[in-house]
Motif scaffolding. Structure first.
Motif, PDB file in Angstrom:
ATOM      1  N   TYR A 205      70.715  17.352  35.247  1.00 41.42           N
ATOM      2  CA  TYR A 205      69.699  16.594  35.968  1.00 41.42           C
ATOM      3  C   TYR A 205      69.982  16.560  37.467  1.00 41.42           C
ATOM      4  O   TYR A 205      69.049  16.540  38.271  1.00 41.42           O
ATOM      5  CB  TYR A 205      69.626  15.158  35.425  1.00 41.42           C
ATOM      6  N   GLY A 206      71.251  16.551  37.836  1.00 43.31           N
ATOM      7  CA  GLY A 206      71.568  16.439  39.245  1.00 43.31           C
ATOM      8  C   GLY A 206      71.621  17.754  39.992  1.00 43.31           C
ATOM      9  O   GLY A 206      71.268  17.818  41.179  1.00 43.31           O
ATOM     10  N   HIS A 207      72.054  18.845  39.330  1.00 43.86           N
ATOM     11  CA  HIS A 207      72.255  20.122  40.029  1.00 43.86           C
ATOM     12  C   HIS A 207      71.190  21.147  39.663  1.00 43.86           C
ATOM     13  O   HIS A 207      70.479  21.649  40.544  1.00 43.86           O
ATOM     14  CB  HIS A 207      73.643  20.680  39.695  1.00 43.86           C
ATOM     15  N   PHE A 208      71.045  21.446  38.372  1.00 37.73           N
ATOM     16  CA  PHE A 208      70.154  22.521  37.966  1.00 37.73           C
ATOM     17  C   PHE A 208      68.705  22.214  38.331  1.00 37.73           C
ATOM     18  O   PHE A 208      67.995  23.067  38.877  1.00 37.73           O
ATOM     19  CB  PHE A 208      70.276  22.751  36.459  1.00 37.73           C
ATOM     20  N   MET A 209      68.237  21.001  38.044  1.00 39.48           N
ATOM     21  CA  MET A 209      66.853  20.678  38.337  1.00 39.48           C
ATOM     22  C   MET A 209      66.577  20.686  39.828  1.00 39.48           C
ATOM     23  O   MET A 209      65.489  21.089  40.269  1.00 39.48           O
ATOM     24  CB  MET A 209      66.492  19.312  37.730  1.00 39.48           C
ATOM     25  N   ALA A 210      67.547  20.258  40.645  1.00 35.91           N
ATOM     26  CA  ALA A 210      67.363  20.285  42.097  1.00 35.91           C
ATOM     27  C   ALA A 210      67.257  21.714  42.605  1.00 35.91           C
ATOM     28  O   ALA A 210      66.411  22.027  43.457  1.00 35.91           O
ATOM     29  CB  ALA A 210      68.513  19.553  42.778  1.00 35.91           C
ATOM     30  N   LYS A 211      68.093  22.614  42.099  1.00 31.76           N
ATOM     31  CA  LYS A 211      68.039  24.012  42.527  1.00 31.76           C
ATOM     32  C   LYS A 211      66.747  24.676  42.061  1.00 31.76           C
ATOM     33  O   LYS A 211      66.159  25.488  42.794  1.00 31.76           O
ATOM     34  CB  LYS A 211      69.251  24.768  41.977  1.00 31.76           C
ATOM     35  N   ARG A 212      66.291  24.345  40.867  1.00 33.33           N
ATOM     36  CA  ARG A 212      65.046  24.932  40.363  1.00 33.33           C
ATOM     37  C   ARG A 212      63.855  24.469  41.197  1.00 33.33           C
ATOM     38  O   ARG A 212      62.968  25.261  41.523  1.00 33.33           O
ATOM     39  CB  ARG A 212      64.858  24.553  38.893  1.00 33.33           C
TER      40      ARG A 212
ATOM     41  N   ARG B 139      74.268  28.764  34.487  1.00 30.46           N
ATOM     42  CA  ARG B 139      72.897  28.742  33.992  1.00 30.46           C
ATOM     43  C   ARG B 139      71.912  28.931  35.137  1.00 30.46           C
ATOM     44  O   ARG B 139      70.899  29.628  34.991  1.00 30.46           O
ATOM     45  CB  ARG B 139      72.630  27.418  33.274  1.00 30.46           C
ATOM     46  N   TRP B 140      72.192  28.303  36.285  1.00 27.69           N
ATOM     47  CA  TRP B 140      71.297  28.464  37.426  1.00 27.69           C
ATOM     48  C   TRP B 140      71.300  29.910  37.923  1.00 27.69           C
ATOM     49  O   TRP B 140      70.241  30.463  38.246  1.00 27.69           O
ATOM     50  CB  TRP B 140      71.683  27.525  38.552  1.00 27.69           C
ATOM     51  N   ALA B 141      72.479  30.528  38.000  1.00 27.21           N
ATOM     52  CA  ALA B 141      72.558  31.919  38.448  1.00 27.21           C
ATOM     53  C   ALA B 141      71.775  32.834  37.515  1.00 27.21           C
ATOM     54  O   ALA B 141      71.058  33.735  37.971  1.00 27.21           O
ATOM     55  CB  ALA B 141      74.019  32.356  38.527  1.00 27.21           C
ATOM     56  N   MET B 142      71.858  32.602  36.210  1.00 26.40           N
ATOM     57  CA  MET B 142      71.111  33.409  35.251  1.00 26.40           C
ATOM     58  C   MET B 142      69.607  33.148  35.374  1.00 26.40           C
ATOM     59  O   MET B 142      68.797  34.079  35.297  1.00 26.40           O
ATOM     60  CB  MET B 142      71.595  33.104  33.829  1.00 26.40           C
ATOM     61  N   HIS B 143      69.236  31.886  35.571  1.00 28.80           N
ATOM     62  CA  HIS B 143      67.819  31.552  35.718  1.00 28.80           C
ATOM     63  C   HIS B 143      67.238  32.192  36.975  1.00 28.80           C
ATOM     64  O   HIS B 143      66.124  32.755  36.944  1.00 28.80           O
ATOM     65  CB  HIS B 143      67.653  30.036  35.779  1.00 28.80           C
ATOM     66  N   LYS B 144      67.959  32.126  38.079  1.00 30.78           N
ATOM     67  CA  LYS B 144      67.465  32.714  39.326  1.00 30.78           C
ATOM     68  C   LYS B 144      67.349  34.227  39.207  1.00 30.78           C
ATOM     69  O   LYS B 144      66.370  34.832  39.680  1.00 30.78           O
ATOM     70  CB  LYS B 144      68.397  32.342  40.480  1.00 30.78           C
ATOM     71  N   GLN B 145      68.343  34.842  38.570  1.00 29.38           N
ATOM     72  CA  GLN B 145      68.284  36.288  38.374  1.00 29.38           C
ATOM     73  C   GLN B 145      67.091  36.668  37.511  1.00 29.38           C
ATOM     74  O   GLN B 145      66.371  37.628  37.807  1.00 29.38           O
ATOM     75  CB  GLN B 145      69.589  36.763  37.734  1.00 29.38           C
ATOM     76  N   PHE B 146      66.875  35.924  36.437  1.00 25.20           N
ATOM     77  CA  PHE B 146      65.759  36.207  35.530  1.00 25.20           C
ATOM     78  C   PHE B 146      64.416  36.014  36.234  1.00 25.20           C
ATOM     79  O   PHE B 146      63.472  36.781  36.021  1.00 25.20           O
ATOM     80  CB  PHE B 146      65.841  35.300  34.304  1.00 25.20           C
ATOM     81  N   THR B 147      64.325  34.979  37.087  1.00 27.42           N
ATOM     82  CA  THR B 147      63.053  34.669  37.733  1.00 27.42           C
ATOM     83  C   THR B 147      62.725  35.627  38.868  1.00 27.42           C
ATOM     84  O   THR B 147      61.577  36.066  39.010  1.00 27.42           O
ATOM     85  CB  THR B 147      63.073  33.229  38.268  1.00 27.42           C
ATOM     86  N   THR B 148      63.710  35.983  39.680  1.00 31.84           N
ATOM     87  CA  THR B 148      63.428  36.716  40.915  1.00 31.84           C
ATOM     88  C   THR B 148      63.804  38.186  40.874  1.00 31.84           C
ATOM     89  O   THR B 148      63.398  38.940  41.761  1.00 31.84           O
ATOM     90  CB  THR B 148      64.164  36.059  42.093  1.00 31.84           C
ATOM     91  N   ASN B 149      64.576  38.610  39.894  1.00 34.28           N
ATOM     92  CA  ASN B 149      65.054  39.999  39.946  1.00 34.28           C
ATOM     93  C   ASN B 149      65.189  40.622  38.564  1.00 34.28           C
ATOM     94  O   ASN B 149      66.118  41.375  38.296  1.00 34.28           O
ATOM     95  CB  ASN B 149      66.396  40.065  40.682  1.00 34.28           C
ATOM     96  N   SER B 150      64.262  40.312  37.673  1.00 34.74           N
ATOM     97  CA  SER B 150      64.304  40.889  36.334  1.00 34.74           C
ATOM     98  C   SER B 150      63.130  41.830  36.156  1.00 34.74           C
ATOM     99  O   SER B 150      62.267  41.974  37.019  1.00 34.74           O
ATOM    100  CB  SER B 150      64.273  39.786  35.272  1.00 34.74           C
TER     101      SER B 150
END
Length: 345
Positions: A88-95, A296-307
């Motif tokens: 709630y504090g880190h992943f959601m803020a980065k997303r 998890r954030w690194a994987m999410h960002k990779q999947f969203t922006t560079n997959s």
């Protein structure tokens, strides 16, 4: 800059926090019973010292889980809750930061949306996945800069809402994850997508990231939803509930350590319990909670922006152009489960 629909915030409904707090009461009752049972058994252990006074772990002579096992279970729960708090504090803020980057710097092209459609028992799996984790669909859109990416031999496929020919060229094909919030909103407004129907949708791309395509309406709603959630009482009260359970599990572990000392548990068991408490609180929990969410954030960002992949293909024109704009809603245009305006010929 992507236009945000003002009506999005009004459509967002958040579950009242007392429901969240009350839903944890059964776990609280079970935990209190376990601690009471540990206290009761400790009294029995103490009474048994007159018989077994040789520093033996007499707790094994009584039914139920040993105090050491209960200690480890509470420490495990502490790790899980800490990971949830970091989410709630880190992943959601980065997303939210990434989604706001889309809305501020993204540009729009036209592309084809292929809703996930399975038959038979797979539909049940898709329903469960959609309700709890979102859904994965396929996007195909014109590659914005094939020459810069080293793709030669043909130009980019025809793109834009006014492109009429099915010109073949370089396209990007990728999977996107449609969040549960997006799917719940679409189901509430329109019902489910037409099974297997291909749709034309506005696709948002980030500059210099040709594989970053996302459906415009999904970006807008997810950004509005997360922004509203993080500024609402629900977010603060969720953190309060999680924080309470973290404190409860930690103090329960300390309580069990004290009972282990009273119950004549062997010195090795007490020492192992103290060491486990210190290692979990000061080493394992920060590593797991922060490390997991950063990974998890690194994987999410990779999947969203560079997959996805670049391939030769074409953008299918003449399909219903699905949007969730207020203008189309007022016109009552519907394609399968979404509103649409037919592209001009």
């Amino acid at each position: 800059m992507i236009r945000m629909h003002p009506s999005l915030i009004g459509n967002i409904e958040l579950e009242h926090w007392p429901i969240l707090a009350l839903s944890t009461l059964p776990f609280l009752a079970v935990s209190i019973y376990v601690l009471y049972d540990a206290h009761y058994r400790t009294a029995a252990y103490t009474a048994a010292r007159n018989i077994d006074d040789d520093d033996e772990d007499v707790s094994r002579d009584f039914g139920g889980l040993s105090l050491a096992v209960l200690l480890y279970l509470f420490l495990l729960a502490f790790i899980v809750l800490s990971t949830l708090l970091a989410y709630y504090g880190h992943f959601m803020a980065k997303r939210l930061e990434l989604l706001e980057h889309y809305t501020k710097t993204g540009y729009i092209v036209n592309g084809n949306h292929h809703p996930n459609a399975r038959l038979g028992w797979w539909r049940l799996l898709d329903y469960v996945q959609c309700r709890f984790a979102g859904r994965y669909d396929r996007l195909v859109y014109a590659h914005p800069s094939p020459s810069a990416a080293g793709l030669v031999g043909m130009p980019a496929a025809a793109q834009g809402s006014t492109a009429r020919g099915n010109q073949e060229g370089w396209v990007v094909e990728k999977l996107i994850r449609r969040s549960r919030a997006v799917m719940d909103r679409q189901r509430q407004l329109h019902g489910d997508d037409a099974k297997g129907q291909q749709l034309s949708r506005p696709i948002v791309l980030l500059p210099d990231l040709p594989h970053s395509g996302m459906i415009q309406e999904d970006v807008e709603y997810d950004a509005a939803f997360l922004s509203h959630f993080r500024s609402s009482r629900r977010h603060k009260e969720t953190l309060l509930v999680v924080g309470f359970w973290m404190a409860f599990t930690l103090f329960s572990a300390i309580f069990l350590l004290g009972k282990m000392g009273e119950a004549n548990v062997t010195r090795d068991s007490r020492s192992n319990g103290i060491a486990a408490l210190l290692i979990v609180v000061f080493a394992i929990t920060p590593a797991v909670a922060l490390g997991y969410n950063r990974l998890r954030w690194a994987m999410h960002k990779q999947f969203t922006t560079n997959s996805g992949k670049a391939r030769q293909g074409r953008i299918m024109n003449g399909l219903p152009l699905c949007t969730d704009s207020e203008e189309e809603i007022e016109m009552g245009h519907v394609c399968g489960g979404g509103y649409y305006s037919q592209m001009t010929q």
